[in-house]
Write an enzyme that holds these catalytic residues in place. Structure first.
Site, short mmCIF file in Angstrom:
data_model
loop_
_atom_site.label_atom_id
_atom_site.label_comp_id
_atom_site.label_asym_id
_atom_site.label_seq_id
_atom_site.Cartn_x
_atom_site.Cartn_y
_atom_site.Cartn_z
N GLY A 260 0.82 -1.20 0.00
CA GLY A 260 0.00 0.00 0.00
C GLY A 260 0.85 1.25 0.00
N MET A 262 5.00 2.85 1.78
CA MET A 262 6.23 2.54 2.49
C MET A 262 6.74 3.78 3.21
SD MET A 262 8.38 0.36 3.40
CE MET A 262 9.71 0.77 4.51
N GLU A 297 1.56 5.77 7.47
CA GLU A 297 2.97 5.89 7.10
C GLU A 297 3.64 7.05 7.83
OE1 GLU A 297 3.99 3.35 5.67
OE2 GLU A 297 2.04 2.62 5.02
N HIS A 300 4.60 6.07 11.36
CA HIS A 300 5.79 5.23 11.43
C HIS A 300 7.06 6.03 11.73
CE1 HIS A 300 4.97 1.07 10.76
NE2 HIS A 300 4.39 1.22 9.59
#
Length: 869
Positions: A260, A262, A297, A300
């Site tokens: 999806g 990164m 993302e 993260h």
């Protein structure tokens, strides 16, 4: 004989060498990109240096400036080894790679004319020889050279240090990332894009440049992603206190991407489906997905990048935690109940299904052949539920104390799941020793509950048992948080008194189930109250609790927690369906149930919640309730019968809902999305109640033609196609003609046809595989058609096995071109033991055929062996 060796978590050893800094130099070329990788390395133990490499050609190798000769190192297919090295040294590795032939979409590859990378989990070794493991953190500086006209944007991790044009027609850019990171977070993009810009001012007053890069002509469709990014950045500061730490944050959207998105440090590479969205080309669910994945993302940056995994067995450390964080973000942005229900549905269908398969594994696996196979709903979604259970047990304040302790102790480190749970324990002075079993024990616990009246109230006896899974037969009792409430027959909430219960911040009562069997005595003014158990899905378990329809109707009408009302409706439907399967009869809605559903249509609650509560479990969800072999044909019949019964029962209120919630003009807001969900469901049920009526066809056609947004247009198309209305072919033709230049919209066109629960869907899929716009080279298109078809229980498992053969043929091709996609596709074939004997024989035959493929990819071999052995 297998060439692929399993890696064990117990075999982990700290790296023998540490890489402090990396200077990368890329000279980009379609078929011969040259990479110079200069590493400053320290030796920490007396072992050879072993660098990973795949599909790379070694050109030169220098040690402290000395050009090494072949006899001074050992080179094999996937390993470069050097011995007798000094304590500190500089190693320079020059390699050549061919991005244009990289159909696996790992490492450096071409996507629609642009260079881009995907290095998680082990893709960096396709770029250069390196210690390609997550516990080796280094500071990267990247210099990129490329043709200035073809590639005006040269991007990498960190902050831009320098960029200029050279005399030979090339451009050069230098990027420096000051934060040490593992190689899996490395990113490079070079291409010609449209760009949108914005800024974000952090809580400490720093200005961060925000940039999103998209294919030419798509800039207007990226503005929602930009606003989602800014909302995520602000939310993470306010909820967790996490501030962004670079001068720039970039997103690049590409069409060819296995995943999806990164979370590469500072340069996130996204599948374009999670960036591009406007009213004409994206549905409401697409907008929700864009916001969720953009947030995921970004989050993260702290839970994955600043603190990363020691080894890949710890993947849920970053993914489970970050899914929990993106779920909390999405809930805060709109309806918490609706988002919670969507998360529950994923667990009950996809994750429970995985737990019942040969690939069942804990959220922290113990053995891995190919790491790509463990990017699963268990690691991600069940991992998030394990985090949510800790939040439930500790409360918001306790959980946040644990998060602060985790961040303060481990910022800049590669750590383990154990480090996370230890931080939670020490910050709250709690012993979570038994809770750790959620990390190491596979499978879905079954919790049986029996209720008995007493003179002063009632008792509850809980019995937990987790079925055996591959490699784990002896399951220990889990530490399970149970949120519960009690109501009287009129729907009044009842106070409960017990030493085993504590009042929870959610307004439910919390009971902590720890033993295989545990009985609690509760004082209550009612001896047989209506119970709501495992409220808000407080643990990912299967509940076995006999509850009368009258009790479920009380909860449906009166429960204080919205998710409990939805749960009551689902249990009502499920009991009807299971009884019909057991007795081979049609499911019958009682008069009381019909009345309750009619009242639900007009209830004063969120329209989106009403829409969810009015939808019974899908055939795929119902299959997870079957303890024996899955009766495919019977499930198809009873599911259709219940759908039609609901449609007939609520046709009149649906006619009113359809008119009331139709919008004159499109708006994008939580309220508008909720209204569209209910009006489009009303359209579906009105059509299901009278599929042969010309007025139905006219209504659906009018809905399609008058739609000013894709949500409504696609809802009309779905209704026509799924109910097989006579206008379906016309709408499919019109939709394809309108959207053939928009790949993401055409993915929906492929998917809607693969979803139809009918026998003839097999032939339709076979035809679509030959469609000029279908290609196995694009993962999005493969997932849209084939993965969707694989989840279509009724059609995929057609008795003659034609669906299986279609899948097998596609997997054979993908094995050599993109094994990661092939491995994701094969899952439905591996669950052969859950179906009839005839299907089992055919599936085993096809899996054996696949296992005998020459050069079978490790991704596929691991799943096939787990299934057949």
């Amino acid at each position: 004989m297998s060439q692929h060796v399993a890696k064990l978590r117990s075999d982990y050893r700290a790296p023998a060498y540490v890489i402090d800094t990396v200077e990368l130099e890329f000279h980009l070329h379609d078929s011969a990109t040259r990479v110079l990788n200069t590493m400053h390395i320290r030796r920490v133990s007396e072992q050879p240096l072993q660098l990973n490499g795949e599909h790379v050609q070694l050109v030169n190798l220098w040690l402290d400036g000395h050009l090494l000769q072949p006899h001074e190192y050992q080179l094999s297919a996937n390993l470069l080894q050097l011995q007798n090295l000094p304590e500190q040294f500089v190693l320079s590795v020059e390699t050549v790679i061919n991005p244009s032939e990289n159909s696996a979409l790992e490492g450096l590859y071409k996507s629609a004319g642009a260079f881009c990378t995907q290095c998680e989990a082990e893709g960096f070794r396709r770029i250069s020889y390196y210690l390609d493991r997550p516990d080796v953190l280094a500071v990267f500086t990247t210099t990129i050279y490329a043709d200035a006209k073809q590639f005006p944007y040269l991007l990498s991790n960190g902050n831009l240090i320098e960029q200029r044009h050279l005399d030979d027609g090339r451009a050069m850019a230098i990027w420096h990332d000051p934060h040490p990171k593992p190689a899996y977070l490395f990113a490079l993009v070079a291409g010609d894009f449209d760009r949108i810009d914005d800024v974000f001012v952090t809580q400490s007053g720093r200005t961060v440049q925000l940039q999103i890069y998209v294919d030419h002509g798509n800039a207007e469709r990226a503005h929602y992603a930009m606003q989602s990014l800014k909302r995520a950045m602000r939310w993470d500061e306010q909820r967790f206190g996490y501030e962004y730490d670079l001068d720039i944050y970039m997103i690049v959207a590409v069409d060819f991407f296995n995943m999806g998105a990164m979370e590469n440090k500072g340069l996130n590479i996204f599948n374009s489906k999670y960036v591009l969205a406007d009213a004409k080309t994206a549905t409401d669910q697409d907008f929700i997905n864009v916001e969720s994945v953009i947030g995921h993302e970004y989050f993260h940056n702290w839970t994955g990048n600043r603190i990363t995994c020691r080894d890949w067995f710890q993947l849920s450390l970053k993914e489970g935690l970050t899914v929990f964080r993106d779920q909390e973000f999405s809930a805060d942005m709109s309806s918490p109940a609706v988002h919670r229900i969507q998360a529950i549905k994923v667990i009950r269908s996809h994750q429970f299904n995985e737990d019942a398969s040969p690939m069942a594994h804990p959220i922290r696996p113990d053995k891995v052949v190919e790491m790509n196979n463990f990017y699963t709903v268990t690691v991600y979604n069940k991992g998030a539920e394990v985090i949510r259970m800790q939040h439930c047990l500790l409360g918001e304040q306790g959980f946040m104390r644990g998060m602060r302790a985790y961040t303060e102790r481990h910022d800049g480190q590669a750590v383990t799941c154990e480090d996370f749970i230890r931080a939670m324990e020490q910050a709250n002075d709690r012993d979570l020793s038994q809770f750790r079993r959620w990390y190491s024990q596979a499978g879905t616990p079954h919790v049986q509950v029996e209720q008995q009246a007493t003179a002063t109230g009632f008792t509850l006896t809980f019995t937990q048992q987790t079925p055996a899974t591959p490699g784990q037969t002896d399951k220990q009792p889990q530490h399970i948080p149970v949120l519960l409430s009690a109501y009287d027959a009129n729907g009044e909430l009842l106070p409960l008194y017990s030493d085993a219960l504590v009042r929870h911040e959610s307004a439910s009562y919390l009971f902590e189930l720890r033993e295989r069997q545990q009985t609690i005595t509760i004082t209550c003014r009612e001896q047989r109250p209506v119970l709501a158990l495992f409220e808000n899905f407080s643990a990912p378990v299967k509940l076995e609790y006999q509850q009368h329809e009258a009790d479920l109707l009380v909860l449906l009408a009166h429960a204080k927690q919205p998710v409990t009302r939805w749960e009551a409706a689902q249990r009502l439907y499920t009991e009807l369906l299971l009884e019909a399967l057991q007795h081979n009869t049609a499911p019958q809605l009682s008069d009381a149930a019909v009345s309750a559903l009619q009242q639900l249509c007009g209830a004063d609650i969120d329209p989106a919640l009403r829409a969810l509560a009015l939808v019974p479990p899908s055939p795929e969800e119902l299959a997870e309730h079957c303890s024996g072999l899955i009766p495919v044909e019977q499930i198809a019949v009873v599911s259709r019968q219940l759908r039609d019964s609901i449609a007939y029962a609520i046709a009149a209120p649906c006619a009113q809902l359809y008119v009331r919630y139709r919008q004159a003009q499109y708006q994008l807001s939580a309220e508008a999305i909720a209204a569209r969900s209910l009006s489009n469901l009303a359209l579906y049920y009105l059509s299901a109640a009278a599929p042969n009526d010309a007025a139905t066809w006219q209504r659906v056609m009018r809905h399609y033609q008058q739609a000013d947004n894709l949500t409504d247009q696609y809802a009309a198309l779905q209704t026509a196609v799924h109910l097989q209305l006579p206008i379906a072919a016309q709408l499919l033709t019109e939709f394809a003609e309108q959207w053939q230049q928009q790949p993401l919209v055409m993915d929906k066109w492929f998917a809607v046809q693969a979803q139809v629960p009918a026998a003839e869907t097999v032939e339709r899929v076979e035809q679509l595989l030959q469609h000029p716009l279908f290609t196995l080279a694009n993962p999005n298109r493969v997932y849209a058609l084939l993965a969707t078809f694989g989840r279509n229980l009724v059609s995929f498992h057609r008795q003659d096995g034609a669906g299986y053969r279609i899948f097998t043929a596609a997997i054979k091709q993908l094995n050599s071109s993109n094994p990661q996609v092939a491995a994701r596709l094969i899952t439905p074939l591996t669950q052969w033991q859950r179906f009839s004997n005839e299907r089992q024989q055919l599936l085993r035959q096809l899996l054996t055929e696949l296992r005998q493929l020459p050069n079978l990819a490790a991704d596929l071999e691991e799943k096939i062996n787990a299934s057949l052995n």
